[in-house]
Design an enzyme around this catalytic site. Structure first.
Site, PDB file in Angstrom:
ATOM      1  N   GLY A  13       3.920  -9.358  -1.241  1.00 28.09           N
ATOM      2  CA  GLY A  13       2.778  -8.699  -1.882  1.00 28.09           C
ATOM      3  C   GLY A  13       2.178  -9.562  -2.963  1.00 28.09           C
ATOM      4  N   ARG A  16      -2.343 -10.123  -4.961  1.00 28.56           N
ATOM      5  CA  ARG A  16      -3.078  -9.345  -5.958  1.00 28.56           C
ATOM      6  C   ARG A  16      -2.152  -8.906  -7.090  1.00 28.56           C
ATOM      7  NH1 ARG A  16      -5.902  -4.459  -2.985  1.00 28.56           N
ATOM      8  NH2 ARG A  16      -3.728  -4.076  -2.395  1.00 28.56           N
ATOM      9  N   VAL A  59       5.893  -5.744   5.297  1.00 31.72           N
ATOM     10  CA  VAL A  59       7.323  -5.890   4.989  1.00 31.72           C
ATOM     11  C   VAL A  59       8.144  -4.709   5.496  1.00 31.72           C
ATOM     12  CG1 VAL A  59       6.964  -7.391   2.998  1.00 31.72           C
ATOM     13  CG2 VAL A  59       7.058  -4.895   2.677  1.00 31.72           C
ATOM     14  N   SER A 136      10.050   0.103 -11.194  1.00 36.80           N
ATOM     15  CA  SER A 136       9.032   0.749 -12.032  1.00 36.80           C
ATOM     16  C   SER A 136       9.743   1.634 -13.037  1.00 36.80           C
ATOM     17  CB  SER A 136       8.084   1.599 -11.185  1.00 36.80           C
ATOM     18  OG  SER A 136       7.266   2.423 -12.002  1.00 36.80           O
ATOM     19  N   TYR A 150       6.766   8.637  -5.483  1.00 37.87           N
ATOM     20  CA  TYR A 150       6.793   7.203  -5.768  1.00 37.87           C
ATOM     21  C   TYR A 150       8.023   6.863  -6.604  1.00 37.87           C
ATOM     22  CZ  TYR A 150       5.371   2.815  -8.076  1.00 37.87           C
ATOM     23  OH  TYR A 150       5.320   1.535  -8.584  1.00 37.87           O
ATOM     24  N   THR A 153      11.309   6.393  -4.734  1.00 33.11           N
ATOM     25  CA  THR A 153      11.496   5.098  -4.076  1.00 33.11           C
ATOM     26  C   THR A 153      11.876   4.021  -5.089  1.00 33.11           C
ATOM     27  OG1 THR A 153       9.158   4.365  -4.204  1.00 33.11           O
ATOM     28  CG2 THR A 153       9.785   5.765  -2.346  1.00 33.11           C
ATOM     29  N   LYS A 154      11.328   4.089  -6.283  1.00 31.05           N
ATOM     30  CA  LYS A 154      11.625   3.067  -7.282  1.00 31.05           C
ATOM     31  C   LYS A 154      12.993   3.281  -7.931  1.00 31.05           C
ATOM     32  CE  LYS A 154       7.989   0.496  -6.848  1.00 31.05           C
ATOM     33  NZ  LYS A 154       8.112  -0.916  -6.405  1.00 31.05           N
TER      34      LYS A 154
END
Length: 253
Positions: A13, A16, A59, A136, A150, A153-154
């Site tokens: 990734g 950006r 990925v 995160s 989210y 997952t982190k």
């Protein structure tokens, strides 16, 4: 030449935001840098003009990741630093659960790290390399609306980092994570007006000890340290770079 002269670095990734800042930072330090990307063909071409190898890859698809490992190994050599940065974030209230979006976050944010690490592991064993996973502060429990799925997952990335460090330490491989706070990137500003972005930044500033928000270079600097020999005695750790956020949901685990 820089600290990482002629070492091979892969950033997933990497076209950006935080990923790009990390890739450019390693390039300035003399590394041979490769990045993966999912959509940004124009930005990939920009990086290639700088001398960075850009490879299109999802990925969450292990076969595509395997192809990346073969390309990077044959063109640049064995990877010494792997930065698992690729990630997606879909905001949704807990009661508005969307299985397709949640599965996609699991696929990219979690399985992407597993697949990429497994496919590059033979190279990392030979180089006794370093792995840095981008987590995160949401995974530790900041109080931000719409980020529950989210954050799951982190949080998984954080425990995965510890377990990878435990299992891969016997090969001399160090594994650490960085948990950024709010950083101004395409991900955090997408589909928002300038006024909405400024409102969000003001809210984040009010919730940080330093009264500030982050920029991608803040995270890149931490990654450079963790990848360097200065961090040779550090593994299994998560460094939180969030300006000193004070709005954590609880103080327990």
């Amino acid at each position: 030449m820089g600290e990482f002269s002629n070492k091979v670095v892969l950033v997933t990734g990497g076209t950006r935001g935080i990923g790009r800042a990390i890739a450019e930072a390693f390039l300035r330090e003399g590394a041979k840098v490769a990045v993966t990307y999912a959509r940004s063909d124009d930005k990939a071409r920009e990086l290639e003009k700088m001398g960075i190898l850009a490879i299109k890859c999802d990925v969450a698809n292990r076969d595509e990741v395997r192809r990346v490992a073969e390309i990077v190994g044959s063109r640049l050599g064995d990877v010494s630093v792997l930065v698992n940065n690729a990630g997606v974030m879909y905001l949704m209230p807990f009661e508005s659960y969307n299985e397709e979006l949640f599965d996609r976050m699991i696929g990219v944010n979690l399985k992407g790290i597993i697949y990429t690490t497994l496919e590059f592991l033979p190279q990392l064993k030979r180089t006794r390399g370093a792995i840095i996973n981008i987590a995160s502060n949401a995974g530790i429990g900041t109080a931000f609306e719409g980020t529950t799925y989210y954050a799951i997952t982190k949080a998984a990335v954080i425990i995965l980092t510890k377990r990878m460090a435990f299992e891969l330490g016997k090969y001399g491989i160090r594994v650490n994570a960085v948990a950024p706070g709010w950083v101004e990137t395409d991900m955090t500003t997408a589909n928002r007006t300038p006024e909405e972005i400024e409102k969000t930044k003001a809210l984040v500033r009010s919730r940080t000890m330093l009264n500030t928000t982050g920029v991608p270079e803040d995270i890149a600097n931490v990654v450079l340290f963790l990848a360097s020999e200065r961090a040779r005695y550090i593994t299994g750790q998560t460094i939180v770079a969030d300006g000193g956020r004070i709005d954590y949901l609880t103080h327990g685990i």
